[in-house]
Design an enzyme around this catalytic site. Structure first.
Site, PDB file in Angstrom:
ATOM      1  N   ASP A  68       0.944  -1.086   0.012  1.00 13.74           N
ATOM      2  CA  ASP A  68       0.198  -0.037   0.020  1.00 13.74           C
ATOM      3  C   ASP A  68       0.982   1.209  -0.009  1.00 13.74           C
ATOM      4  OD1 ASP A  68      -2.244  -1.642   0.284  1.00 13.74           O
ATOM      5  OD2 ASP A  68      -2.338  -1.487   2.521  1.00 13.74           O
ATOM      6  N   MET A  69       0.326   2.382  -0.502  1.00  9.02           N
ATOM      7  CA  MET A  69       0.783   3.552  -0.584  1.00  9.02           C
ATOM      8  C   MET A  69       1.673   3.940   0.773  1.00  9.02           C
ATOM      9  SD  MET A  69      -0.415   7.451  -1.643  1.00  9.02           S
ATOM     10  CE  MET A  69      -1.518   7.505   0.066  1.00  9.02           C
TER      11      MET A  69
END
Length: 303
Positions: A139-140
Site C-alpha cells: 500500500d501507498m
C-alpha cells in the site's frame, strides 16, 4: 465508448439500479458505476435515472462505458533505496507515502516512474505499460521491501513463488491496544466490503482464504509492537485482520476509528523482510529493509 444492454427479469424487479449493474458488470466497482449514473451514462427505457432508481419488470437498461484513458508513463529521476540489484531483479525499500504504480489520481511520482528511470529498458513487460517490472505491491502508506523484475522470465518465476506462498514476507507494525496473546494465527476469508468498495472485509461472500501469523514484540500502555508473517497476500490483509480482532494499526485511516493522536500519515506498517529463491542462480535470498525514521521515533515515544 462501450455499450451494454440488459432487460430486467421478474427476479430482478425491485433492485436498485446501481446494485443491479454491479452484479451484471463484474469488472467495475459500484462507486464507478454510480459515477456513470450521475454523469447520465445509464438509461432506463430511454431516460437517464438516479442511483436509487428501483428496477421494474421488462425495463430496458442501457449503460455507456467510456473508453479508458491511456496513461503516458514517464521516467522520473527519483532516488531509490536499493537493497539488492543484478541483471534479473531490483529489490527496493519503498518509502511511506509513495504509490507503487500509476493509477487514477496518481499518474506520476510513483515507484514505477523511479524504476523506469533507474532501469531504462530493462524491465519485465508482463503486467503491461503501467506496471513494468511490478510482480507484487504494498500500500501507498506501507513502507518496505519490494521485488522489481527486470526480465519476463524472472517475473514468471517470482510470480509462481508468490502463488505457491513460498515467498517469505515479514512485516513490523504497531497496533492500538494491548494484544494479550504472545503469538497466534488469524485465519479468515477476505474479500471486497459489501457496501464500501474501497475497503476489504473478513468473511464476506466470495472472499478468499487469508492467513496471518503474528507475534508480540513489545507492549506499551495502549499500543503493541508486533511482527506479522504472511502465509497469503490478500489486499490489505494485515490491516483487515488486525482490525477484525479489535487492534487496528496506528494511523490506519480506513480500518481504524479515526483518532490519530500521533499525527501519523496512514498505517504504521513496514514490510521488513523479503525472502525468495533467486530465479536464475536458484539460491534462497533474504533481504531486510530497515525501519523508517518515523517508525523508530514513534517506538521511542511509546517507550
Amino acid at each position: 465508448m462501450k455499450k451494454e444492454v440488459f432487460a430486467a427479469t421478474e427476479k430482478e424487479a425491485g433492485m436498485r439500479i446501481d446494485k443491479y449493474l454491479c452484479e451484471k458488470i463484474k469488472d467495475y466497482t459500484r462507486s464507478y458505476l454510480q459515477k456513470l449514473i450521475q454523469k447520465e451514462n445509464v438509461f432506463v427505457n430511454g431516460k437517464a435515472i438516479k442511483s436509487n432508481y428501483k428496477i421494474r419488470l421488462h425495463d430496458h437498461i442501457e449503460i455507456n462505458i467510456p473508453d479508458p484513458i491511456t496513461l503516458s508513463i514517464e521516467p522520473e529521476n527519483i532516488p531509490l533505496d536499493i537493497l539488492f540489484e543484478d541483471d534479473d531483479l531490483l529489490i527496493v525499500n519503498k518509502p511511506k507515502g509513495m504509490v507503487v504504480h500509476p493509477a487514477a489520481g496518481h499518474t506520476d511520482h510513483t515507484l514505477v516512474n523511479a524504476v523506469m528511470y533507474h532501469c531504462k529498458n530493462s524491465l519485465s513487460g508482463i503486467n503491461g505499460a503501467i506496471r513494468p517490472g511490478i510482480v507484487h505491491r504494498i500500500d501507498m502508506d506501507t513502507s518496505g521491501s519490494l521485488i522489481i523484475c527486470k526480465t519476463d522470465s524472472a517475473h514468471q518465476d517470482i510470480a509462481q513463488q508468490i502463488k505457491e506462498h513460498s515467498v517469505t514476507r515479514i512485516y513490523r507494525g504497531i497496533v492500538k491496544g494491548i494484544v494479550k496473546e504472545d503469538s497466534g494465527v488469524i485465519r479468515t476469508a477476505i474479500g471486497r466490503h459489501p457496501t464500501e468498495r474501497k475497503k476489504m472485509a473478513v468473511n464476506v461472500k466470495n472472499g478468499r482464504d487469508a492467513i496471518t501469523h503474528y507475534q508480540v514484540l513489545e507492549r506499551f500502555r495502549d499500543a503493541t509492537y508486533m511482527e506479522f508473517r504472511l502465509e497469503t497476500g490478500r489486499t490489505h490483509q494485515i490491516r483487515v485482520h488486525m482490525a477484525s480482532i479489535g487492534h487496528p494499526l496506528l494511523g490506519d485511516e480506513v480500518y481504524g476509528n479515526g483518532k490519530n493522536k500521533f499525527h501519523l500519515q496512514g498505517q504504521t506498517l513496514h514490510a521488513m523482510t523479503i525472502g525468495f529463491l533467486h530465479p536464475t542462480i536458484k539460491q534462497y535470498m533474504e533481504l531486510q529493509a530497515p525501519l523508517p525514521k518515523y517508525f523508530i521515533n514513534l517506538l521511542e515515544k511509546l517507550r
